[in-house]
Design an enzyme around this catalytic site. Structure first.
Site, PDB file in Angstrom:
ATOM      1  N   GLU A  43       0.852  -1.233  -0.049  1.00 56.09           N
ATOM      2  CA  GLU A  43      -0.028   0.121  -0.045  1.00 56.09           C
ATOM      3  C   GLU A  43       0.795   1.369   0.105  1.00 56.09           C
ATOM      4  O   GLU A  43       1.884   1.334   0.557  1.00 56.09           O
ATOM      5  CB  GLU A  43      -0.924   0.023   1.096  1.00 56.09           C
ATOM      6  CG  GLU A  43      -1.996  -1.204   1.083  1.00 56.09           C
ATOM      7  CD  GLU A  43      -3.222  -1.188   2.266  1.00 56.09           C
ATOM      8  OE1 GLU A  43      -4.062  -1.295   2.238  1.00 56.09           O
ATOM      9  OE2 GLU A  43      -2.541  -0.696   3.477  1.00 56.09           O
TER      10      GLU A  43
ATOM     11  N   CYS B 280       6.622  -6.676   7.683  1.00 55.06           N
ATOM     12  CA  CYS B 280       7.603  -5.942   8.270  1.00 55.06           C
ATOM     13  C   CYS B 280       8.430  -7.094   9.502  1.00 55.06           C
ATOM     14  O   CYS B 280       7.307  -7.732  10.007  1.00 55.06           O
ATOM     15  CB  CYS B 280       7.160  -4.767   9.020  1.00 55.06           C
ATOM     16  SG  CYS B 280       8.609  -3.805   9.826  1.00 55.06           S
TER      17      CYS B 280
ATOM     18  N   CYS C  10       6.301  -4.311  15.583  1.00 53.07           N
ATOM     19  CA  CYS C  10       6.305  -3.154  16.775  1.00 53.07           C
ATOM     20  C   CYS C  10       4.731  -3.513  17.354  1.00 53.07           C
ATOM     21  O   CYS C  10       3.682  -3.879  16.522  1.00 53.07           O
ATOM     22  CB  CYS C  10       6.262  -1.695  16.215  1.00 53.07           C
ATOM     23  SG  CYS C  10       7.949  -1.330  15.716  1.00 53.07           S
TER      24      CYS C  10
ATOM     25  N   CYS D 264      -1.044   6.499  10.319  1.00 53.62           N
ATOM     26  CA  CYS D 264       0.172   5.844  10.706  1.00 53.62           C
ATOM     27  C   CYS D 264      -0.104   4.478  11.425  1.00 53.62           C
ATOM     28  O   CYS D 264      -0.921   4.357  12.221  1.00 53.62           O
ATOM     29  CB  CYS D 264       0.813   6.981  11.848  1.00 53.62           C
ATOM     30  SG  CYS D 264       2.344   6.131  12.274  1.00 53.62           S
TER      31      CYS D 264
END
Length: 404
Positions: free
Chosen positions: A153, A173, A177, A391
């Site tokens: 994206e 990823c 996190c 975000c």
């Protein structure tokens, strides 16, 4: 791969040397000729369309993502003059052609020869979503080393006279996190240079862009070779000729890789901090175990950010967790002596993660404290939340699963 190339070269050289030996009685001429044979055999094998990764589905290699030096090598390898590589670069990076046939100052014969092994490598987005605030999220297919079809994206963020593109560098990823939807997807492949640049090349709003941020899917330092090469092409005179100050690359802080980036690039750097306290940051970000935030800041203090290059810190605020005056005080101590700025970011909830979002008042108090103590701080406006483009919300897990 190296062994494969050597075997191919050896076969070519063997038969060529046999012919030359039978035809040339002069020993010196023979030796010089054999050296030439080895060199060209090596070049032929290296440029053979099946000898590289990153080929398209039709077996052709993309021109997009190649540097000027590499484009000149492509031209020479196909029997064209080296300056043809410069012509190809101009057609690619300034004219943004969609087919080799559009390269009209290259002879038809040379275009046909080029088309046998290469194509532009441009791939249009297959989907887009538009937010009520004007943000647009695109879904791009990519050519990773994974055998399955993958997607990333990319987010276009217009804001008055500015227009920022948030690009991805990996499918998923590895950093995992706690607060990031991309990390929940896991890592599914690195993007090639062509994949990275295609997000700009095939963007309908390309001509409106003023800034690019590597803050989409993936950790840029974990795909550093391709990220560096992409930024080099973006800033090269023969290509996009962008100023490095228009490009920001983000990172959680990856040991050794961050230093290499700082040494080899002049683009801005943005560090994902989210807590100045080691134990808490480690809970939020497993990467803290490998490179503590104190070490990241110590490294940054070795570089000059007092001129055009900028250093910033991204800081997602979690209500009652990392948004206190104590946290602000620790940040001031940590960042003392470093020319930088801090961007406070609202937390956007993701499934299966029970982190609280900070309220506006607490974020304003934190901003004012930091700014009053010499750390310029802003609260970033949240964009595209209604289309999951804000975000921490990017993910292509569903699309990747559907195609495997």
């Amino acid at each position: 791969m190296q062994a494969f190339l050597c075997i191919r070269c050896s076969k070519i050289c063997f038969f060529a040397r046999l012919i030359v030996t039978l035809a040339s009685p002069n020993l010196l001429t023979l030796e010089i000729t054999q050296i030439k044979i080895w060199f060209f055999a090596r070049l032929i094998v290296t440029l053979h369309p099946n000898s590289h990764f990153g080929t398209m589905e039709n077996g052709k290699k993309p021109l997009l993502g190649l540097s000027l030096t590499e484009l000149k090598e492509v031209a020479r390898g196909l029997g064209m003059p080296a300056f043809t590589g410069g012509q190809i670069a101009k057609w690619l990076y300034t004219q943004h052609v969609r087919s080799i046939d559009e390269m009209t100052n290259i002879s038809k014969n040379n275009r046909e020869r080029l088309k046998e092994h290469y194509e532009i490598g441009c791939m249009d987005p297959i989907d887009c979503q538009r937010s009520k605030d004007g943000t647009i999220k695109y879904l791009f297919p990519v050519r990773t080393t994974s055998p399955a079809q993958r997607f990333v994206e990319t987010v276009f963020i217009p804001d008055k006279e500015r227009a920022t593109l948030c690009v991805s560098c990996q499918v998923g990823c590895k950093m995992n996190c706690l607060f990031c939807q991309t990390g929940k997807q896991g890592w599914q492949g690195d993007l090639t240079v062509a994949d990275i640049l295609n997000q700009i090349y095939a963007l309908p709003e390309r001509e409106r862009l003023t800034n690019i941020v590597f803050m989409g899917q993936g950790e840029p330092m974990d795909n550093l070779d391709n990220v560096l090469k992409a930024t080099q092409i973006l800033t090269a005179d023969y290509a996009y000729a962008w100023s490095p100050k228009r490009i920001t690359v983000s990172s959680v802080g990856v040991k050794n890789k961050l230093k290499r980036y700082l040494d080899e690039s002049e683009c801005h750097v943005a560090i994902s901090m989210h807590s100045p306290i080691h134990e808490q940051r480690e809970q939020l970000m497993p990467a803290e175990k490998a490179m503590r935030i104190e070490d990241v800041v110590a490294l940054l203090k070795q570089y000059d950010f007092t001129h055009q290059r900028r250093c910033s810190f991204e800081y997602i605020c979690f209500g009652g967790m990392n948004d206190s005056t104590m946290h602000a005080r620790e940040m001031v101590k940590l960042l003392e002596g470093l020319e930088c700025r801090v961007n406070l970011i609202r937390f956007h909830e993701i499934p299966s993660v029970s982190l609280p979002a900070s309220d506006e008042k607490r974020m304003e108090v934190m901003r004012d404290y930091l700014t009053a103590h010499g750390v310029f701080t802003t609260i970033r406006a949240s964009r595209g939340q209604d289309i999951f483009a804000a975000c921490g919300l990017l993910s292509t897990a569903r699309q990747s699963t559907a195609t495997t």
